[in-house]
Design an enzyme around this catalytic site. Structure first.
Site: not given
Length: 189
Positions: A113, A140, A178
């Site tokens: 947006h 997960g 990272k």
């Protein structure tokens, strides 16, 4: 240019355009059918997914529940597996390579947006495509944000929030995600 063409080109578009609403409703209908199938209804599941997903290889498994915005903007290669609660906001193109595994609760977002609060209420949205290479494993609860590319052979750790591109042959984890390890690939003989 149609609102759908603008959406797929990453241009500002109206997400509440009637044709886009109809396409989303079709995807909602198909995902509802899919998510309500019994585990033994393998052929029915395959038929539904092939109606929903833009392009998908022959060997795949997506555990219900599965949710997406359009489905038609998703391209998946061969040997794909997604565990429970796979969510794809495929307003933009999502490309997933071969031999990719997703643990439960993986989410991919292409919709974004405008930052300017004066423009947001005017239904002005835009998208950034997501690309996931071959032989990638996503742990997960990972979230893959708009515009991200994940390179071949990489592993994304559980709970990671991927906000920037991840190169090939690495293990990356965290929020923001990272690199913590570079992989040395060994060929099996």
């Amino acid at each position: 240019m149609s609102e759908k063409e603008k959406m797929l080109n990453g241009e500002i578009y109206n997400a509440y355009d009637k044709s886009l609403v109809l396409l989303r409703n079709k995807a909602r209908h198909l995902t509802k059918l899919y998510n309500n199938t019994d585990p033994e209804e393998v052929e029915n599941r395959i038929t539904i997914i092939k109606k929903l997903i833009g392009k998908i290889g022959e060997n795949f498994e997506i555990e219900p529940p599965f949710r997406c915005d359009y489905g038609t903007n998703i391209e998946i290669g061969e040997n794909f597996y997604a565990n429970f609660n796979f969510l794809v906001l495929d307003d933009g193109l999502v490309t997933i390579g071969d031999d990719v595994l997703f643990a439960p609760n993986v989410s991919i977002f292409t919709a974004t947006h405008l930052i300017d609060p004066k423009l947001r209420p005017k239904n002005a949205d835009y998208t950034k495509a997501v690309t996931i290479g071959n032989n990638v494993w996503v742990g997960g609860g990972a979230i893959i944000n708009p515009g991200v590319t994940i390179g071949d052979n990489s592993v994304i750790g559980s709970g990671s929030v991927v906000t920037k591109d991840i190169p090939s042959n690495v293990v990356a984890v965290g929020n923001p995600c990272k690199i913590i390890k570079y992989l040395t690939l060994q060929l099996c003989e």
